[in-house]
Enzyme design. Structure first.
Site, PDB file in Angstrom:
ATOM      1  CG  PHE A  24      -0.244   0.462   2.502  1.00 47.77           C
ATOM      2  CD1 PHE A  24      -0.066   1.817   2.781  1.00 47.77           C
ATOM      3  CD2 PHE A  24       0.266  -0.464   3.401  1.00 47.77           C
ATOM      4  CE1 PHE A  24       0.597   2.236   3.937  1.00 47.77           C
ATOM      5  CE2 PHE A  24       0.928  -0.057   4.549  1.00 47.77           C
ATOM      6  CZ  PHE A  24       1.094   1.292   4.818  1.00 47.77           C
ATOM      7  CE  LYS A  42      -2.947  -8.579  -4.302  1.00 43.48           C
ATOM      8  NZ  LYS A  42      -3.409  -7.555  -3.327  1.00 43.48           N
ATOM      9  CD  GLU A  68      -5.312  -5.988   0.309  1.00 43.52           C
ATOM     10  OE1 GLU A  68      -4.400  -5.847  -0.529  1.00 43.52           O
ATOM     11  OE2 GLU A  68      -5.157  -6.611   1.364  1.00 43.52           O
ATOM     12  CB  SER A 106       4.787  -7.387   5.585  1.00 48.18           C
ATOM     13  OG  SER A 106       3.984  -8.475   5.163  1.00 48.18           O
ATOM     14  CB  CYS A 129      10.439  -0.391   2.679  1.00 49.62           C
ATOM     15  SG  CYS A 129      11.213   0.165   1.175  1.00 49.62           S
ATOM     16  CD  GLU A 182       8.618  -2.537   8.190  1.00 50.70           C
ATOM     17  OE1 GLU A 182       7.939  -3.557   7.971  1.00 50.70           O
ATOM     18  OE2 GLU A 182       9.154  -1.871   7.287  1.00 50.70           O
TER      19      GLU A 182
HETATM   20  P1  NAD Z   1       1.619  -6.613   3.063  1.00 47.88           P
HETATM   21  O1  NAD Z   1       2.677  -7.665   3.101  1.00 47.88           O
HETATM   22  O2  NAD Z   1       0.544  -6.642   4.069  1.00 47.88           O
HETATM   23  O3  NAD Z   1       0.883  -6.640   1.627  1.00 47.88           O
HETATM   24  C1  NAD Z   1       1.613  -6.723   0.439  1.00 47.88           C
HETATM   25  C2  NAD Z   1       0.784  -7.487  -0.594  1.00 47.88           C
HETATM   26  O4  NAD Z   1       0.586  -8.814  -0.155  1.00 47.88           O
HETATM   27  C3  NAD Z   1      -0.599  -6.872  -0.834  1.00 47.88           C
HETATM   28  O5  NAD Z   1      -0.852  -6.867  -2.207  1.00 47.88           O
HETATM   29  C4  NAD Z   1      -1.515  -7.809  -0.075  1.00 47.88           C
HETATM   30  O6  NAD Z   1      -2.768  -7.917  -0.674  1.00 47.88           O
HETATM   31  C5  NAD Z   1      -0.805  -9.136  -0.124  1.00 47.88           C
HETATM   32  N1  NAD Z   1      -1.071  -9.961   1.072  1.00 47.88           N
HETATM   33  C6  NAD Z   1      -1.373  -9.526   2.324  1.00 47.88           C
HETATM   34  N2  NAD Z   1      -1.521 -10.569   3.170  1.00 47.88           N
HETATM   35  C7  NAD Z   1      -1.298 -11.672   2.446  1.00 47.88           C
HETATM   36  C8  NAD Z   1      -1.287 -13.065   2.755  1.00 47.88           C
HETATM   37  N3  NAD Z   1      -1.551 -13.507   3.974  1.00 47.88           N
HETATM   38  N4  NAD Z   1      -1.006 -13.947   1.767  1.00 47.88           N
HETATM   39  C9  NAD Z   1      -0.735 -13.519   0.515  1.00 47.88           C
HETATM   40  N5  NAD Z   1      -0.738 -12.210   0.162  1.00 47.88           N
HETATM   41  C10 NAD Z   1      -1.007 -11.295   1.105  1.00 47.88           C
HETATM   42  O7  NAD Z   1       2.402  -5.209   3.072  1.00 47.88           O
HETATM   43  P2  NAD Z   1       1.788  -3.736   3.192  1.00 47.88           P
HETATM   44  O8  NAD Z   1       1.316  -3.527   4.580  1.00 47.88           O
HETATM   45  O9  NAD Z   1       0.892  -3.452   2.055  1.00 47.88           O
HETATM   46  O10 NAD Z   1       3.114  -2.864   2.961  1.00 47.88           O
HETATM   47  C11 NAD Z   1       3.990  -2.486   3.972  1.00 47.88           C
HETATM   48  C12 NAD Z   1       5.188  -3.402   4.050  1.00 47.88           C
HETATM   49  O11 NAD Z   1       5.881  -3.428   2.805  1.00 47.88           O
HETATM   50  C13 NAD Z   1       6.235  -2.954   5.059  1.00 47.88           C
HETATM   51  O12 NAD Z   1       6.719  -4.082   5.750  1.00 47.88           O
HETATM   52  C14 NAD Z   1       7.327  -2.348   4.208  1.00 47.88           C
HETATM   53  O13 NAD Z   1       8.616  -2.342   4.795  1.00 47.88           O
HETATM   54  C15 NAD Z   1       7.283  -3.229   3.020  1.00 47.88           C
HETATM   55  N6  NAD Z   1       7.877  -2.582   1.859  1.00 47.88           N
HETATM   56  C16 NAD Z   1       9.102  -3.017   1.443  1.00 47.88           C
HETATM   57  C17 NAD Z   1       9.728  -2.401   0.376  1.00 47.88           C
HETATM   58  C18 NAD Z   1      11.079  -2.853  -0.102  1.00 47.88           C
HETATM   59  O14 NAD Z   1      11.451  -2.487  -1.202  1.00 47.88           O
HETATM   60  N7  NAD Z   1      11.831  -3.626   0.670  1.00 47.88           N
HETATM   61  C19 NAD Z   1       9.094  -1.331  -0.265  1.00 47.88           C
HETATM   62  C20 NAD Z   1       7.836  -0.916   0.188  1.00 47.88           C
HETATM   63  C21 NAD Z   1       7.237  -1.562   1.248  1.00 47.88           C
END
Ligand code: NAD
Length: 497
Positions: A150, A174, A177, A227, A282, A381
């Site tokens: 997000f 994808k 959401e 994450s 991140c 985090e």
């Molecule tokens: P998230 O992991 O909750 O969601 C990421 C994606 O995974 C979304 O599209 C979501 O729909 C999907 N998802 C969520 N739960 C899932 C599950 N149980 N099984 C399969 N798919 C699932 O992450 P977020 O909260 O949207 O984003 C924040 C996180 O992203 C932070 O931890 C941040 O550090 C990380 N991030 C990392 C980078 C990088 O380049 N290292 C860059 C941006 C964000």
């Protein structure tokens, strides 16, 4: 009834037939902006099938044709910068200025995709044996998938599909959401730029859709940003199914402040990188290690953090709201834990009120000193505007703290000493290092190179590394018989003769 976010299948924006929907909510007002579907298994299969079909012709499309689409696309993004930023701010919450930054960092990858002709080149060696030559070609893989978080709903989708498509693959995206609307607008512009039907497809949803992408035999590679928990799952599931995977994940980024640093500059940079985007980056600096006499700078750090304004992103304050009420509650919980576990709360952002936006998910800048490993605040985090201050007697001690932390996304040092900076650069076990630069995210001439627990997979998104990720190296070894040179004998050995 709020508008619905569409799926993109085979060049058509279609309404999902699912019964599972989720609201897209403005984090500053709680206004429901749209409803996003959780696509059915059949819709995911249709998207993949359309990408598979389109790959047959797209893989053979001339380099110049592919490149020109991205030349046009970058111009369309520029022309639409203001409305794109306004949409991003409405659904994600970040300030308008930062929303433009989010789009711009993605635009840089689109510009890079437009130079694909220079990036996807093979190698050639003449006479690897007498009259035998070897060359390589970088061929597209097929259908690739991208799953995005997000916090950068413009930049991160743009890290993925432009380079995948420019290298000759087709794509199923994808988006998050939580804020899919600006991503969809960028997808519409990509079609307007000339991406043919089926080459780019979009499905929405949660775990089920993600799992379907990880399992489907026609998907050859998966790029994930999000994450650590979910990224680890995606990596394991996709690689178990024989796919390539690259997962860029969570972080805990430390900055070291040495006493010889330019104090004013260092503190300004630190505050900007800790609290900008309400800490939801991140690469946010969430831990500052003050070394030696720099330990006395805490009051000035707090004073600077106090000057930041909190408000609705559209009014361009310093910090907008966090993404959701759940995120706000989680951050509040971790602040409470910090107090409970003995860290000193120097600045508390829990009770911030924004006039006219009383229901917004606001958290003000929050600063703890005396933070120690083992505290929940340090081990997790936070992903909110919370800066943990730690102290160290020497540079070596500070480096040891960082190297003992499992994450390896980013780090920075503030110093005027070249020797100290050089030692830091050499000894620190983190993939992206800033020297008097707080958020060292590389531009696309390079690649994003998070390491250790922040990344799974060898190759990063964008830049040269992603060209290798989205292509298969094929080596061709060839001989053209010259009548005079041909020996006429059978060779039963492994040697090239
Ligand atoms: P998230 O992991 O909750 O969601 C990421 C994606 O995974 C979304 O599209 C979501 O729909 C999907 N998802 C969520 N739960 C899932 C599950 N149980 N099984 C399969 N798919 C699932 O992450 P977020 O909260 O949207 O984003 C924040 C996180 O992203 C932070 O931890 C941040 O550090 C990380 N991030 C990392 C980078 C990088 O380049 N290292 C860059 C941006 C964000």
């Amino acid at each position: 009834m709020s508008p619905t976010v569409k799926l993109l299948i085979n060049g058509e924006f279609v309404e999902s037939s699912t019964r599972e929907w989720r609201d897209v909510v403005n984090p500053a007002t709680q206004e429901v902006l749209a409803r996003v579907p959780f696509a059915t298994a059949d819709e995911v299969s249709q998207a993949i099938a359309s990408a598979k079909q389109a790959f047959k012709t797209w893989r053979k499309t001339p380099i110049g044709t592919r490149a020109r689409i991205f030349l046009k696309y970058q111009q369309l993004i520029r022309d639409n910068m203001k409305p794109l930023a306004a949409l991003l701010t409405a659904e994600q919450g970040k300030t308008l200025a930062d929303a433009e930054g989010d789009i711009f960092r993605g635009l840089e990858v689109v510009e890079h995709a437009a130079s694909i002709g220079n990036l996807q080149l093979g190698e050639y060696a003449e006479n690897v044996a007498g009259g035998v030559d070897t060359y390589t070609v970088q061929q597209p893989l097929g259908v690739c998938a991208g799953i995005t978080p997000f916090n950068f709903p413009a930049m991160i989708p743009l890290w993925m599909f432009p380079m995948a498509i420019a290298t000759g693959n087709t794509f199923v995206l994808k988006p998050s959401e939580q804020d899919p609307m600006v991503t969809m607008r960028l997808v519409e512009l990509a079609l307007e730029a000339g991406i043919p039907p089926g080459v780019l497809n979009v499905v929405h949803g949660g775990p089920e859709v993600v799992n379907a992408l990880c399992d489907h035999p026609d998907i050859k590679a998966v790029s994930f940003v999000g994450s650590t928990r979910v990224g680890t799952h995606v990596y394991q599931r996709a690689t178990l199914n024989g796919k390539r995977a690259q997962c860029m994940m969570g972080a805990k980024n430390h900055a070291i402040v040495l006493p010889d640093a330019n104090k004013e500059q260092a503190l300004n940079q630190l505050v900007g990188a800790a609290f900008g985007a309400a800490g939801q980056r991140c690469m946010a600096l969430s831990v500052a290690i003050l070394v030696g006499e720099a330990r006395d700078w805490i009051p000035e750090l707090v004073a600077k953090a106090k000057t930041l304004s909190v408000g609705a992103g559209k009014d361009n304050p310093d910090l907008g709201p966090v993404i959701s009420q759940a995120a706000k509650e989680r951050i509040h919980g971790l602040i409470g834990k910090g107090v409970e576990q003995g860290a000193r709360l120097e600045l508390d952002g829990r009770n911030v009120m924004v006039k006219g936006f009383e229901s917004g998910n606001f958290v003000g800048p929050t600063l703890f000193s005396g933070v120690k490993p083992g505290m929940a605040l340090y081990e997790q985090e936070v992903f909110g505007p919370v800066l943990c201050v730690m102290e160290a007697a020497t540079l070596d001690e500070a480096i040891d703290i960082i190297n003992a932390n499992p994450n390896g996304n980013g780090t920075a040092i503030f110093t005027q000493s070249g020797a100290a900076a050089r030692r830091f650069q050499e000894d620190i076990d983190v993939g992206q290092v800033g020297i008097n630069v707080p958020i060292p995210v590389p531009v696309p001439l390079f690649s994003f190179t998070g390491s250790r627990a922040s990344k799974l997979g060898d190759l990063g998104p964008y830049g040269k590394q992603v060209v290798l990720f989205y292509t298969q190296t094929k080596t061709v070894t060839s001989r053209w018989f010259d009548d005079a040179a041909s020996s006429g004998k059978v060779n039963t050995t492994i040697s090239l003769r």
